[in-house]
Motif scaffolding. Structure first.
Motif, short mmCIF file in Angstrom:
data_model
loop_
_atom_site.label_atom_id
_atom_site.label_comp_id
_atom_site.label_asym_id
_atom_site.label_seq_id
_atom_site.Cartn_x
_atom_site.Cartn_y
_atom_site.Cartn_z
N THR A 70 0.84 -1.19 0.00
CA THR A 70 0.00 0.00 0.00
C THR A 70 0.88 1.24 0.00
O THR A 70 2.03 1.21 0.44
CB THR A 70 -0.94 0.03 1.22
OG1 THR A 70 -0.16 0.08 2.42
CG2 THR A 70 -1.86 -1.17 1.25
N ARG A 71 0.28 2.31 -0.49
CA ARG A 71 0.98 3.60 -0.54
C ARG A 71 -0.06 4.67 -0.26
O ARG A 71 -1.11 4.69 -0.89
CB ARG A 71 1.59 3.80 -1.92
CG ARG A 71 2.32 5.10 -2.11
CD ARG A 71 2.81 5.22 -3.53
NE ARG A 71 3.79 6.26 -3.68
CZ ARG A 71 4.34 6.60 -4.82
NH1 ARG A 71 4.01 5.96 -5.92
NH2 ARG A 71 5.23 7.56 -4.87
N GLY A 72 0.23 5.54 0.68
CA GLY A 72 -0.70 6.62 0.99
C GLY A 72 -1.73 6.21 2.03
O GLY A 72 -1.73 5.09 2.54
N VAL A 73 -2.64 7.14 2.34
CA VAL A 73 -3.70 6.90 3.33
C VAL A 73 -5.03 7.44 2.80
O VAL A 73 -5.06 8.30 1.94
CB VAL A 73 -3.37 7.56 4.69
CG1 VAL A 73 -2.18 6.92 5.36
CG2 VAL A 73 -3.15 9.05 4.54
N GLY A 74 -6.10 6.91 3.35
CA GLY A 74 -7.44 7.39 3.02
C GLY A 74 -7.72 7.37 1.53
O GLY A 74 -7.45 6.39 0.85
N GLU A 75 -8.26 8.47 1.03
CA GLU A 75 -8.62 8.59 -0.38
C GLU A 75 -7.39 8.50 -1.29
O GLU A 75 -7.51 8.23 -2.47
CB GLU A 75 -9.32 9.94 -0.64
CG GLU A 75 -10.69 10.05 0.00
CD GLU A 75 -11.73 9.28 -0.79
OE1 GLU A 75 -11.68 9.28 -2.03
OE2 GLU A 75 -12.61 8.70 -0.14
N ARG A 76 -6.22 8.75 -0.72
CA ARG A 76 -4.99 8.74 -1.52
C ARG A 76 -4.30 7.38 -1.52
O ARG A 76 -3.22 7.24 -2.06
CB ARG A 76 -4.06 9.82 -0.99
CG ARG A 76 -4.70 11.20 -1.03
CD ARG A 76 -3.83 12.23 -0.34
NE ARG A 76 -2.57 12.41 -1.01
CZ ARG A 76 -2.28 13.37 -1.87
NH1 ARG A 76 -3.20 14.27 -2.14
NH2 ARG A 76 -1.09 13.46 -2.42
N ARG A 77 -4.91 6.39 -0.88
CA ARG A 77 -4.28 5.06 -0.76
C ARG A 77 -4.33 4.32 -2.11
O ARG A 77 -5.34 4.27 -2.77
CB ARG A 77 -4.97 4.22 0.29
CG ARG A 77 -4.40 2.78 0.31
CD ARG A 77 -4.92 1.95 1.42
NE ARG A 77 -4.15 2.34 2.58
CZ ARG A 77 -4.51 2.13 3.82
NH1 ARG A 77 -5.64 1.54 4.08
NH2 ARG A 77 -3.75 2.50 4.82
N ILE A 78 -3.20 3.73 -2.43
CA ILE A 78 -3.04 2.87 -3.60
C ILE A 78 -2.71 1.48 -3.07
O ILE A 78 -1.90 1.33 -2.16
CB ILE A 78 -1.89 3.36 -4.52
CG1 ILE A 78 -2.16 4.77 -5.01
CG2 ILE A 78 -1.65 2.40 -5.67
CD1 ILE A 78 -3.41 4.91 -5.83
N VAL A 79 -3.32 0.47 -3.65
CA VAL A 79 -3.03 -0.91 -3.27
C VAL A 79 -2.46 -1.61 -4.49
O VAL A 79 -3.01 -1.55 -5.58
CB VAL A 79 -4.31 -1.64 -2.79
CG1 VAL A 79 -4.01 -3.09 -2.46
CG2 VAL A 79 -4.92 -0.92 -1.60
N VAL A 80 -1.31 -2.27 -4.28
CA VAL A 80 -0.65 -3.01 -5.34
C VAL A 80 -0.53 -4.46 -4.89
O VAL A 80 -0.02 -4.74 -3.81
CB VAL A 80 0.76 -2.45 -5.66
CG1 VAL A 80 1.44 -3.26 -6.76
CG2 VAL A 80 0.67 -0.97 -6.05
N VAL A 81 -1.03 -5.38 -5.72
CA VAL A 81 -0.92 -6.82 -5.46
C VAL A 81 0.00 -7.39 -6.52
O VAL A 81 -0.16 -7.10 -7.71
CB VAL A 81 -2.31 -7.50 -5.56
CG1 VAL A 81 -2.19 -8.98 -5.28
CG2 VAL A 81 -3.29 -6.85 -4.61
N VAL A 82 0.98 -8.18 -6.10
CA VAL A 82 1.94 -8.76 -7.03
C VAL A 82 1.97 -10.27 -6.85
O VAL A 82 1.98 -10.78 -5.73
CB VAL A 82 3.36 -8.19 -6.78
CG1 VAL A 82 4.37 -8.81 -7.73
CG2 VAL A 82 3.36 -6.67 -6.90
N HIS A 83 1.97 -10.98 -7.97
CA HIS A 83 2.13 -12.44 -7.96
C HIS A 83 3.07 -12.80 -9.11
O HIS A 83 2.72 -12.63 -10.28
CB HIS A 83 0.80 -13.15 -8.12
CG HIS A 83 0.94 -14.65 -8.13
ND1 HIS A 83 1.16 -15.36 -6.98
CD2 HIS A 83 0.92 -15.53 -9.15
CE1 HIS A 83 1.25 -16.64 -7.29
NE2 HIS A 83 1.12 -16.78 -8.60
#
Length: 178
Positions: free
Chosen positions: A6-19
């Motif tokens: 994750t990067r950022g908080v609240g409305e600015r949060r980005i979630v990255v999933v890697v496989h």
């Protein structure tokens, strides 16, 4: 989970999933673009646009809703276990069906563990409707019987008739689902 970032908080949060060599990035579009640009400085990445598939999950967005399903994967396992031409049934387990540990042993060449594993993946990802029946069959992985094999094949027959089903996420409070 070591593959979730994750990067950022609240409305600015980005979630990255890697496989392995696949990744999925979600969040507010401006922040997603910014994150992908920053990642591209460190890694060789290819932006394929809005997600349509990830690890056999199919995704479609329409009218603010997000649908996820596994129709392609279900077709693949039907073919792998030679059930593509099977007759569909209306339930994943027969009413009143019980399984016993004792019974006619399943021949070793039958890929019971592989079939139940594939069903378990579908059950946990997008099809909670087969979770109970699959969970029951998971109890017999060590010494499956012919009845257990029939039960697993019944779940495949159920999936054949319901392969287009999936999970729909709808916004709450009028917000769109990204």
């Amino acid at each position: 989970d070591p593959c979730l970032f994750t990067r950022g908080v609240g409305e600015r949060r980005i979630v990255v999933v890697v496989h392995v060599d696949d990744g999925l990035c979600t969040g507010v579009e401006v922040k997603v673009v910014e994150t992908l640009r920053d990642l591209a400085k460190m890694l060789k990445i290819k932006d394929l646009g809005a997600a349509r598939e990830f690890l056999s999950l199919e995704m479609r967005r329409e009218s603010g809703r997000l649908w996820i399903g596994q129709e392609g994967y279900i077709v693949e396992i039907l073919e792998r276990f030679k059930m593509a031409d099977a007759t569909a049934v209306k339930t994943p387990i027969a009413v009143g069906q019980t399984y016993e540990k004792a019974g006619e042993a399943l021949p070793a060449e039958k890929p019971y563990v592989e079939l139940v594993g594939a069903l378990l993946y579908v059950a946990t990802m997008t099809r909670p409707d087969i979770a109970y029946a699959t969970g029951v069959l998971c109890r017999y992985m060590q010494e499956p019987t012919v009845d257990h094999w029939r039960g697993a094949k019944r779940i495949l027959r159920y999936l054949k008739g319901t392969k287009k089903l999936g999970i729909v996420y709808e916004p709450s409070g009028g917000e769109a689902v990204a």
